[in-house]
Design a protein around this motif. Structure first.
Motif, PDB file in Angstrom:
ATOM      1  N   VAL A 186      39.688  43.160  31.160  1.00  0.00           N
ATOM      2  CA  VAL A 186      40.591  42.493  32.061  1.00  0.00           C
ATOM      3  C   VAL A 186      40.007  41.251  32.967  1.00  0.00           C
ATOM      4  O   VAL A 186      38.742  41.875  33.791  1.00  0.00           O
ATOM      5  N   ILE A 187      40.186  40.159  32.831  1.00  0.00           N
ATOM      6  CA  ILE A 187      39.953  39.200  33.970  1.00  0.00           C
ATOM      7  C   ILE A 187      40.999  38.848  34.801  1.00  0.00           C
ATOM      8  O   ILE A 187      41.991  38.449  34.240  1.00  0.00           O
ATOM      9  N   ALA A 188      40.777  38.976  36.099  1.00  0.00           N
ATOM     10  CA  ALA A 188      42.019  38.793  37.181  1.00  0.00           C
ATOM     11  C   ALA A 188      41.904  37.792  38.085  1.00  0.00           C
ATOM     12  O   ALA A 188      40.489  37.664  38.382  1.00  0.00           O
ATOM     13  N   THR A 189      42.696  37.018  38.492  1.00  0.00           N
ATOM     14  CA  THR A 189      42.653  35.964  39.667  1.00  0.00           C
ATOM     15  C   THR A 189      43.160  36.708  40.893  1.00  0.00           C
ATOM     16  O   THR A 189      44.009  37.216  40.679  1.00  0.00           O
ATOM     17  N   ALA A 190      42.879  36.429  41.918  1.00  0.00           N
ATOM     18  CA  ALA A 190      43.563  36.432  43.470  1.00  0.00           C
ATOM     19  C   ALA A 190      42.814  35.805  44.593  1.00  0.00           C
ATOM     20  O   ALA A 190      41.744  35.000  43.883  1.00  0.00           O
ATOM     21  N   SER A 191      43.265  35.874  45.616  1.00  0.00           N
ATOM     22  CA  SER A 191      42.509  35.145  46.676  1.00  0.00           C
ATOM     23  C   SER A 191      41.279  36.235  47.187  1.00  0.00           C
ATOM     24  O   SER A 191      41.350  37.420  46.744  1.00  0.00           O
ATOM     25  N   GLY A 192      40.271  35.551  47.544  1.00  0.00           N
ATOM     26  CA  GLY A 192      39.070  36.236  47.967  1.00  0.00           C
ATOM     27  C   GLY A 192      39.403  37.621  48.645  1.00  0.00           C
ATOM     28  O   GLY A 192      38.450  38.560  48.727  1.00  0.00           O
ATOM     29  N   LYS A 193      40.117  37.450  49.637  1.00  0.00           N
ATOM     30  CA  LYS A 193      40.413  38.607  50.494  1.00  0.00           C
ATOM     31  C   LYS A 193      40.853  39.807  49.796  1.00  0.00           C
ATOM     32  O   LYS A 193      40.773  41.075  50.256  1.00  0.00           O
ATOM     33  N   ASN A 194      41.346  39.632  48.423  1.00  0.00           N
ATOM     34  CA  ASN A 194      42.029  40.895  47.670  1.00  0.00           C
ATOM     35  C   ASN A 194      41.011  41.041  46.577  1.00  0.00           C
ATOM     36  O   ASN A 194      41.454  41.974  45.578  1.00  0.00           O
ATOM     37  N   GLU A 195      39.862  40.617  46.693  1.00  0.00           N
ATOM     38  CA  GLU A 195      38.823  40.801  45.374  1.00  0.00           C
ATOM     39  C   GLU A 195      38.537  42.536  45.320  1.00  0.00           C
ATOM     40  O   GLU A 195      38.527  42.739  44.149  1.00  0.00           O
ATOM     41  N   GLN A 196      38.139  43.256  46.210  1.00  0.00           N
ATOM     42  CA  GLN A 196      38.162  44.525  45.976  1.00  0.00           C
ATOM     43  C   GLN A 196      39.279  45.489  45.968  1.00  0.00           C
ATOM     44  O   GLN A 196      39.108  46.219  44.809  1.00  0.00           O
ATOM     45  N   TYR A 197      40.415  44.941  46.182  1.00  0.00           N
ATOM     46  CA  TYR A 197      41.628  45.609  45.696  1.00  0.00           C
ATOM     47  C   TYR A 197      41.636  45.361  44.153  1.00  0.00           C
ATOM     48  O   TYR A 197      42.068  46.271  43.406  1.00  0.00           O
ATOM     49  N   VAL A 198      41.528  44.208  43.615  1.00  0.00           N
ATOM     50  CA  VAL A 198      41.626  43.915  42.206  1.00  0.00           C
ATOM     51  C   VAL A 198      40.481  44.624  41.224  1.00  0.00           C
ATOM     52  O   VAL A 198      40.903  45.149  40.534  1.00  0.00           O
ATOM     53  N   ARG A 199      39.369  44.539  41.999  1.00  0.00           N
ATOM     54  CA  ARG A 199      38.438  45.363  41.238  1.00  0.00           C
ATOM     55  C   ARG A 199      38.539  46.846  41.147  1.00  0.00           C
ATOM     56  O   ARG A 199      38.241  47.614  40.099  1.00  0.00           O
ATOM     57  N   ASP A 200      39.055  47.223  42.261  1.00  0.00           N
ATOM     58  CA  ASP A 200      39.372  48.855  42.362  1.00  0.00           C
ATOM     59  C   ASP A 200      40.359  49.241  41.378  1.00  0.00           C
ATOM     60  O   ASP A 200      40.604  50.151  40.929  1.00  0.00           O
ATOM     61  N   LEU A 201      41.292  48.206  40.967  1.00  0.00           N
ATOM     62  CA  LEU A 201      42.461  48.409  40.056  1.00  0.00           C
ATOM     63  C   LEU A 201      41.912  48.745  38.696  1.00  0.00           C
ATOM     64  O   LEU A 201      42.412  49.196  37.519  1.00  0.00           O
ATOM     65  N   GLY A 202      40.519  47.980  38.342  1.00  0.00           N
ATOM     66  CA  GLY A 202      39.926  48.121  37.110  1.00  0.00           C
ATOM     67  C   GLY A 202      39.638  46.967  36.376  1.00  0.00           C
ATOM     68  O   GLY A 202      38.940  46.755  35.426  1.00  0.00           O
ATOM     69  N   ALA A 203      39.873  45.818  37.197  1.00  0.00           N
ATOM     70  CA  ALA A 203      39.389  44.379  36.600  1.00  0.00           C
ATOM     71  C   ALA A 203      37.840  44.249  36.356  1.00  0.00           C
ATOM     72  O   ALA A 203      37.091  44.466  37.123  1.00  0.00           O
ATOM     73  N   ASP A 204      37.671  43.780  35.290  1.00  0.00           N
ATOM     74  CA  ASP A 204      36.271  43.656  34.796  1.00  0.00           C
ATOM     75  C   ASP A 204      35.646  42.502  35.579  1.00  0.00           C
ATOM     76  O   ASP A 204      34.349  42.376  35.811  1.00  0.00           O
TER      77      ASP A 204
END
Length: 354
Positions: A186-204
């Protein structure tokens, strides 16, 4: 049912407008006594709020929405009267009320008691609390159906990659987890402030959409193996227009799934017209081969069971941003409308719910 009170508290949508004007807290609303066949009566423990709630409040006139109606569409609760259905008194359940159905029945999640079709419910696993469970089904089914029904993904994603635009949204957050649970990259986008949140969900891989031109990135940085699916989970027309370039980044037969392009005003009409023209233009005139799909999720008990099986197995986790007391529903909707929530905003209907 003889030991139930005669009246209940409920938040009802009584007018068109934002929640501060549309909602009214009532303390003397009769508890339903005539339960339609195929429905069970549920004592609500907690309700989940969604953007669709306030958008319908602001968009639909009273006659079209059947107002007054009780607000919100998903919740956790306990069966108090099975009414001849598959459910028994005392069963812990989670439910998704179809918004279209609520216009007729006047039922909703922000009440102490509500009747629900038996197929719109699933059993709540013991290890999942009412608060956690109450915000899963509406966005969870949207993400699930976007991936596996509309998007056509198999439940074996080995060797495949998908792209999720809006990985920190409620739908995107579940989509990341579902895809990873089935083996997709999974490749996912979000704003920079939410990077860790998205990565913690499992985004590669993570992309900060505020620092790049996403169209240029997708077109100029093709993968060796293209994406099997592109999920637009934000609802912006700018991202929907990426579909017109999808031959560059989607596999042949790949699907571009959009939760629903939402024009912000008349200034975006040209963008919408461009998208529509791109959808109807035949391939020999430069049209796009890949499929474009916009859909509205529907309650499906098999999907509900699949989602809560993954949660019970701890392969997916419920996402709670904040919890508000029953009297603070307007403040809770303000949190949803701020677009700063990561996870679901929950209302504690029963003060004893955990």
């Amino acid at each position: 049912m003889s030991d139930l009170p005669h009246f209940q508290r409920a938040w009802r949508v009584v007018a068109r407008g934002p929640p501060s004007k549309a909602l009214r807290l009532e303390s003397d609303l009769p508890i339903p006594t005539r339960i339609p066949p195929g429905n069970a009566l549920v004592k609500v423990q907690a309700g989940g709020l969604n953007p669709v709630d306030y958008k319908l409040m602001k968009l639909l006139p009273n006659f079209a929405a059947g107002r007054p109606t009780i607000a919100a569409f998903e919740f956790s609760g306990v069966i108090v009267d099975g009414n001849g259905t598959e459910w028994q008194s005392g069963d812990n359940i989670v439910a998704d009320l179809d918004p279209r159905r609520t216009f007729k029945t006047k039922q909703g999640a922000l009440a102490e008691y509500v009747f629900v079709p038996e197929k719109n419910m699933v059993r709540r696993p013991e290890r999942v609390t009412p608060i956690e469970a109450s915000g899963v089904l509406l966005v969870g089914q949207t993400a699930w159906q976007a991936l596996f029904h509309v998007g056509g993904l198999s439940e074996d994603g080995a060797g495949q990659t998908i792209f999720i635009s809006g990985g920190s949204t409620a739908v995107g957050s579940f989509a990341i987890q579902f895809a990873k649970a089935k083996g997709y990259r999974v490749i996912a986008t979000a704003s920079g402030k939410n990077e860790q949140y998205v990565r913690d969900l499992g985004a590669d891989e993570f992309i900060d959409y505020t620092t790049i031109d996403l169209r240029k990135y997708l077109v100029d940085n093709p993968l060796t193996t293209k994406y099997s699916l592109f999920l637009e989970a934000v609802g912006t027309l700018d991202n929907a227009l990426l579909y017109l370039y999808s031959q560059k980044f989607l596999v042949p037969g790949g699907v571009f799934v959009d939760v629903g392009p939402q024009p912000k005003g008349v200034g975006e009409i040209p963008k919408l017209a461009k998208l529509v023209f791109g959808l109807i233009r035949p391939r020999w005139l430069g049209g796009v081969e890949q499929k474009f799909r916009v859909f509205s999720a529907e309650p499906k008990q098999d999907d509900m069971k699949a989602i809560f099986t993954l949660i019970a197995e701890e392969k997916v986790r419920p996402l709670v941003d904040s919890v508000f007391e029953f009297g603070d529903v307007v403040k809770a909707y303000e949190r949803v409308m701020s677009q700063r929530a990561t996870g679901k905003v929950i209302i504690k209907v029963d003060p004893t719910a955990d």
